[in-house]
Design an enzyme around this catalytic site. Structure first.
Site, PDB file in Angstrom:
ATOM      1  N   HIS A 168      -9.718  -3.720  -2.422  1.00 59.10           N
ATOM      2  CA  HIS A 168      -9.719  -2.779  -1.456  1.00 59.10           C
ATOM      3  C   HIS A 168      -8.981  -0.670  -1.257  1.00 59.10           C
ATOM      4  CE1 HIS A 168      -5.773  -2.896   0.935  1.00 59.10           C
ATOM      5  NE2 HIS A 168      -5.775  -2.691   0.552  1.00 59.10           N
ATOM      6  N   LYS A 177       6.438   5.999   1.395  1.00 52.62           N
ATOM      7  CA  LYS A 177       6.544   4.309   1.645  1.00 52.62           C
ATOM      8  C   LYS A 177       7.868   3.725   1.969  1.00 52.62           C
ATOM      9  CE  LYS A 177       4.646  -0.434   0.695  1.00 52.62           C
ATOM     10  NZ  LYS A 177       4.318  -1.062   0.413  1.00 52.62           N
ATOM     11  N   ASN A 224      -0.936   0.506   7.339  1.00 52.90           N
ATOM     12  CA  ASN A 224      -2.007   0.519   7.166  1.00 52.90           C
ATOM     13  C   ASN A 224      -3.317   0.749   7.504  1.00 52.90           C
ATOM     14  OD1 ASN A 224      -0.847  -2.217   6.469  1.00 52.90           O
ATOM     15  ND2 ASN A 224      -0.449  -2.919   8.386  1.00 52.90           N
ATOM     16  N   HIS A 282      -6.859   0.491   7.367  1.00 52.04           N
ATOM     17  CA  HIS A 282      -7.232  -1.157   6.912  1.00 52.04           C
ATOM     18  C   HIS A 282      -7.931  -2.113   8.219  1.00 52.04           C
ATOM     19  CE1 HIS A 282      -3.966   0.288   3.656  1.00 52.04           C
ATOM     20  NE2 HIS A 282      -4.486  -0.675   3.213  1.00 52.04           N
ATOM     21  N   HIS A 318      -9.979  -4.514   5.806  1.00 55.99           N
ATOM     22  CA  HIS A 318     -10.296  -6.007   6.038  1.00 55.99           C
ATOM     23  C   HIS A 318     -12.040  -6.389   5.874  1.00 55.99           C
ATOM     24  CE1 HIS A 318      -5.712  -5.738   5.878  1.00 55.99           C
ATOM     25  NE2 HIS A 318      -6.200  -5.536   4.834  1.00 55.99           N
ATOM     26  N   LYS A 371       7.262  -7.041  -0.063  1.00 54.74           N
ATOM     27  CA  LYS A 371       5.996  -7.906   0.600  1.00 54.74           C
ATOM     28  C   LYS A 371       5.096  -8.238  -1.020  1.00 54.74           C
ATOM     29  CE  LYS A 371       3.688  -5.560   4.860  1.00 54.74           C
ATOM     30  NZ  LYS A 371       2.654  -5.751   5.160  1.00 54.74           N
ATOM     31  N   GLU A 385      -5.344   4.812  -1.730  1.00 55.21           N
ATOM     32  CA  GLU A 385      -4.129   4.922  -1.005  1.00 55.21           C
ATOM     33  C   GLU A 385      -2.773   6.027  -0.967  1.00 55.21           C
ATOM     34  OE1 GLU A 385      -3.316   2.096   0.437  1.00 55.21           O
ATOM     35  OE2 GLU A 385      -4.481  -0.098  -0.167  1.00 55.21           O
ATOM     36  N   ARG A 398      15.590 -20.609  -5.064  1.00 54.38           N
ATOM     37  CA  ARG A 398      16.651 -19.796  -3.375  1.00 54.38           C
ATOM     38  C   ARG A 398      16.286 -18.338  -3.543  1.00 54.38           C
ATOM     39  NH1 ARG A 398      18.942 -24.127  -1.667  1.00 54.38           N
ATOM     40  NH2 ARG A 398      17.062 -25.619  -0.506  1.00 54.38           N
ATOM     41  N   GLU A 438       7.503  -4.766   8.868  1.00 49.47           N
ATOM     42  CA  GLU A 438       6.736  -4.627  10.145  1.00 49.47           C
ATOM     43  C   GLU A 438       6.580  -5.246  11.170  1.00 49.47           C
ATOM     44  OE1 GLU A 438       3.339  -4.324   7.631  1.00 49.47           O
ATOM     45  OE2 GLU A 438       1.851  -5.023   9.504  1.00 49.47           O
ATOM     46  N   ARG A 498       6.104   0.091  10.267  1.00 43.78           N
ATOM     47  CA  ARG A 498       5.005   0.382   9.261  1.00 43.78           C
ATOM     48  C   ARG A 498       3.815  -0.176   9.023  1.00 43.78           C
ATOM     49  NH1 ARG A 498       7.344  -3.652   3.505  1.00 43.78           N
ATOM     50  NH2 ARG A 498       6.656  -3.513   2.284  1.00 43.78           N
TER      51      ARG A 498
HETATM   52  N1  LIG Z   1       2.468  -6.361  -1.507  1.00 40.21           N
HETATM   53  C1  LIG Z   1       2.280  -5.518  -1.263  1.00 40.21           C
HETATM   54  O1  LIG Z   1       2.869  -4.300  -0.579  1.00 40.21           O
HETATM   55  C2  LIG Z   1       0.507  -4.145  -0.882  1.00 40.21           C
HETATM   56  C3  LIG Z   1       0.025  -3.351  -0.963  1.00 40.21           C
HETATM   57  C4  LIG Z   1      -1.200  -3.543  -1.058  1.00 40.21           C
HETATM   58  C5  LIG Z   1      -2.492  -3.776  -1.857  1.00 40.21           C
HETATM   59  N2  LIG Z   1      -1.139  -5.253  -2.557  1.00 40.21           N
HETATM   60  C6  LIG Z   1      -2.279  -6.422  -3.526  1.00 40.21           C
HETATM   61  O2  LIG Z   1      -2.242  -5.586  -4.675  1.00 40.21           O
HETATM   62  C7  LIG Z   1      -3.565  -6.327  -5.104  1.00 40.21           C
HETATM   63  C8  LIG Z   1      -4.583  -5.281  -6.361  1.00 40.21           C
HETATM   64  O3  LIG Z   1      -3.522  -4.417  -6.649  1.00 40.21           O
HETATM   65  P1  LIG Z   1      -4.117  -3.601  -7.854  1.00 40.21           P
HETATM   66  O4  LIG Z   1      -5.573  -2.772  -7.569  1.00 40.21           O
HETATM   67  O5  LIG Z   1      -3.038  -3.762  -8.734  1.00 40.21           O
HETATM   68  O6  LIG Z   1      -5.120  -5.114  -8.465  1.00 40.21           O
HETATM   69  P2  LIG Z   1      -4.786  -5.381  -9.884  1.00 40.21           P
HETATM   70  O7  LIG Z   1      -4.089  -6.199 -10.591  1.00 40.21           O
HETATM   71  O8  LIG Z   1      -6.531  -6.596 -10.366  1.00 40.21           O
HETATM   72  O9  LIG Z   1      -5.322  -4.571 -10.956  1.00 40.21           O
HETATM   73  C9  LIG Z   1      -6.456  -4.203 -10.943  1.00 40.21           C
HETATM   74  C10 LIG Z   1      -7.289  -4.283 -12.139  1.00 40.21           C
HETATM   75  O10 LIG Z   1      -6.552  -3.105 -12.859  1.00 40.21           O
HETATM   76  C11 LIG Z   1      -6.007  -3.488 -14.209  1.00 40.21           C
HETATM   77  N3  LIG Z   1      -5.390  -3.420 -15.160  1.00 40.21           N
HETATM   78  C12 LIG Z   1      -4.035  -3.038 -13.695  1.00 40.21           C
HETATM   79  N4  LIG Z   1      -3.683  -2.548 -14.889  1.00 40.21           N
HETATM   80  C13 LIG Z   1      -3.934  -1.865 -15.565  1.00 40.21           C
HETATM   81  C14 LIG Z   1      -3.620  -0.974 -16.611  1.00 40.21           C
HETATM   82  N5  LIG Z   1      -2.624  -0.525 -16.966  1.00 40.21           N
HETATM   83  N6  LIG Z   1      -4.208  -0.361 -17.682  1.00 40.21           N
HETATM   84  C15 LIG Z   1      -5.625  -1.200 -18.310  1.00 40.21           C
HETATM   85  N7  LIG Z   1      -5.976  -2.066 -16.845  1.00 40.21           N
HETATM   86  C16 LIG Z   1      -4.830  -2.345 -15.516  1.00 40.21           C
HETATM   87  C17 LIG Z   1      -6.025  -5.228 -13.956  1.00 40.21           C
HETATM   88  O11 LIG Z   1      -6.240  -6.624 -15.193  1.00 40.21           O
HETATM   89  C18 LIG Z   1      -7.455  -5.413 -12.584  1.00 40.21           C
HETATM   90  O12 LIG Z   1      -8.392  -5.764 -13.415  1.00 40.21           O
HETATM   91  C19 LIG Z   1      -4.573  -7.363  -4.314  1.00 40.21           C
HETATM   92  O13 LIG Z   1      -4.198  -8.879  -4.297  1.00 40.21           O
HETATM   93  C20 LIG Z   1      -3.740  -6.639  -2.556  1.00 40.21           C
HETATM   94  O14 LIG Z   1      -3.239  -7.413  -2.254  1.00 40.21           O
HETATM   95  C21 LIG Z   1      -0.184  -5.695  -1.688  1.00 40.21           C
END
Ligand SMILES: NC(=O)c1ccc[n+]([C@@H]2O[C@H](COP(=O)([O-])OP(=O)(O)OC[C@H]3O[C@@H](n4cnc5c(N)ncnc54)[C@H](O)[C@@H]3O)[C@@H](O)[C@H]2O)c1
Length: 370
Positions: free
Chosen positions: A267, A228, A246, A249, A253, A144, A186, A122, A238, A242
Site C-alpha cells: 500500500h 493527521k 488521500n 491514493h 488504489h 477508521k 505515508e 455496542r 470525512e 480529511r
Molecule cells: N485505519 C486507517 O486510517 C488506515 C490508514 C492507512 C492504512 N490502513 C490499513 O492498514 C493496513 C496496512 O498496515 P500495515 O502496513 O501496518 O500492515 P500489516 O499490519 O500487515 O503489517 C505489515 C507487515 O509488517 C509486519 N510487522 C508489523 N509490525 C512489525 C514489527 N514491529 N516487526 C516486524 N514485523 C512487523 C506484519 O507482520 C506484516 O507482515 C491496510 O489494511 C490498510 O488498509 C488503515
C-alpha cells in the site's frame, strides 16, 4: 525522548504517546483506564513472536493480567472470518463494556480489532499499540476501522476512536526494510499535502531516520501524527478536508487493484508512486511547477522507494483500464472521481474538476516509460 500529541475530539479525545521504550511502560499508561486489572490483547503471530512477551511484562509490572489472541499475519486477516473470531473470543473472555482491549500490531490488526471493539457490546474501548511505521503515523490515529470484503478493501467498517495510542518507536527496528519504506510513503505524504518545511526536513534527514536514528524517528512520527490529528479533528468523518489524507491514493488504489493487493505492490509503495503521479497531473494542469513532480520523484528514488510504474513488477492494464479501476474507488461520489491535487509542495487540495483525458495522458506517459 518522548512526545505526546493530543487528539482533541471532545468526549472521544485521546493522546498519542510517541517514543522508545513504551512497551515496558504500557501497564503504567493503561492502568488508570481500567475498572479491573485485566486486559485482552489481540495480535498476530509475527508481531507476537517479537514483541508480545515485552508487552506482557510491561502490563504485569503494573499488576495487569492479560489474555492474548494471536491471529495469522497479513492483509487477508482483515476479513469477516477473523472479525467474528475476534468478537467471539472477546465475549468468551468476558470482556465487558468498561474493559479495555489492546491491539498490538500493524494496520491490519488495528483496523480489525478496532472494528471488533466498535461492534462488541455496542462499543468497547481499545488501545492501539501500533508496531509498523504505517500504523504509527497513519492507521492507529483517526478512528477508521474496518475489514475487506469480496467486493473490495475496507468496505465494511466503523468510525471508532481508540482511547490511547502508544507508538513505541523501538518496534520499528524489527520491521523488514521494505515494510519500513512502505510506511515511509505515508510519512512523506504529510509533507507533500500540507507542510513544505517538513518535506524539506525529510529530504535532509529521512535517510538517517531510515538507517535507525531514534530521535529522527520520534520527530518524523510526531509531525505525521500532529498533521493527521489536525485534519481528523477538523473533519472526523470525512465530509471534506480529511480527504486530503488521500493524496496519491486514487492512483494507488487503481494500482493495488491491478496488482491484486499482492506483494507486487505494498500500500505505502502505491501511495509513493501515486503521490508522484498526483504531482505530475497537477503540473500538467498548470497548478504547480514542473520542478515539483521531479523533486517528489527524486526524493522517492533517494529513499529507495518505488517511484515509477516501471518499478511495479509484472503486467499492468493500459491507461484506460487504470482509469476504470480508479472509478471503482469507494471515494467516488455520485460517479465523479475526486482527486487530491497540489498547487505546490505542501499545498494539496481536493477537486473533482479533472479532465479524464489529462489523467489518461499522464498514465500513458507513465506506462510508456516502463
Ligand atoms: N485505519 C486507517 O486510517 C488506515 C490508514 C492507512 C492504512 N490502513 C490499513 O492498514 C493496513 C496496512 O498496515 P500495515 O502496513 O501496518 O500492515 P500489516 O499490519 O500487515 O503489517 C505489515 C507487515 O509488517 C509486519 N510487522 C508489523 N509490525 C512489525 C514489527 N514491529 N516487526 C516486524 N514485523 C512487523 C506484519 O507482520 C506484516 O507482515 C491496510 O489494511 C490498510 O488498509 C488503515
Amino acid at each position: 525522548m518522548r512526545e505526546t500529541v493530543h487528539v482533541p475530539l471532545g468526549t472521544r479525545a485521546y493522546d498519542v504517546v510517541i517514543g522508545p521504550g513504551l512497551m515496558a511502560e504500557a501497564g503504567t499508561f493503561i492502568a488508570p483506564m481500567l475498572p479491573r486489572p485485566r486486559v485482552a490483547v489481540v495480535t498476530e503471530s509475527r508481531v507476537a513472536a517479537l514483541h508480545l512477551a515485552a508487552l506482557e511484562r510491561g502490563l504485569s509490572a503494573a499488576g495487569i493480567d492479560c489474555v492474548a489472541l494471536e491471529l495469522p499475519p497479513g492483509e487477508s486477516t482483515k476479513s469477516w472470518t477473523y472479525l467474528s473470531q475476534v468478537t467471539e473470543w472477546l465475549l468468551d473472555q468476558k470482556i465487558e463494556r468498561r474493559d479495555v482491549v489492546v491491539a498490538l500490531g500493524g494496520g491490519v490488526i488495528g483496523d480489525l480489532v478496532g472494528f471488533a471493539c466498535a461492534i462488541l457490546r455496542r462499543g468497547v474501548r481499545f488501545v492501539q499499540l501500533p508496531t509498523s511505521l504505517l500504523a504509527q503515523v497513519d492507521s492507529s490515529v483517526g478512528g477508521k476501522t474496518g475489514i475487506n470484503t469480496a467486493q473490495g478493501k475496507n468496505l465494511a467498517g466503523a468510525f471508532h476512536q481508540p482511547s490511547l495510542v502508544l507508538a513505541d518507536t523501538d518496534m520499528l527496528a524489527s520491521l523488514a526494510p521494505r515494510d519500513f519504506l512502505a510506511g515511509y510513503g505515508e510519512v512523506m505524504k504529510y509533507g507533500l499535502l500540507g507542510d513544505a518545511a517538513f518535506f524539506s526536513w525529510l529530504e535532509d534527514n529521512a535517510p538517517a531516520m531510515a538507517a535507525g536514528d531514534v530521535g529522527m524517528r520520534v520527530s518524523a512520527v510526531k509531525r505525521s501524527v500532529e498533521m493527521k490529528a489536525d485534519i481528523v479533528t477538523r473533519d472526523e468523518t470525512e465530509q471534506g478536508d480529511r480527504a486530503l489524507l488521500n493524496l496519491g491514493h486514487t492512483f494507488c488504489h487503481a494500482l493495488e487493484a491491478a496488482t491484486g493487493y499482492s506483494q507486487r505492490l505494498l500500500h505505502g509503495e502505491g501511495v509513493a508512486i501515486g503521490c508522484g503521479l498526483a504531482f505530475e497531473l497537477s503540473a500538467r494542469l498548470g497548478l504547480c511547477s514542473q520542478e515539483d513532480p521531479s523533486r517528489v520523484r527524486a526524493h522517492l528514488k533517494a529513499m529507495g522507494l518505488k517511484t515509477d510504474l516501471s518499478d511495479v513488477p509484472g503486467e499492468l492494464p493500459d491507461a484506460r483500464g487504470l482509469l476504470d479501476l480508479m472509478g471503482q474507488d469507494k471515494k467516488v461520489v455520485a460517479g465523479t472521481l475526486n482527486f487530491i491535487l497540489a498547487r505546490g509542495i505542501g499545498e494539496a487540495f481536493v477537486t473533482s474538476d479533472v479532465p479524464p483525458d489529462t489523467v489518461i495522458a499522464v498514465l500513458e506517459d507513465a506506462l510508456r516509460a516502463r
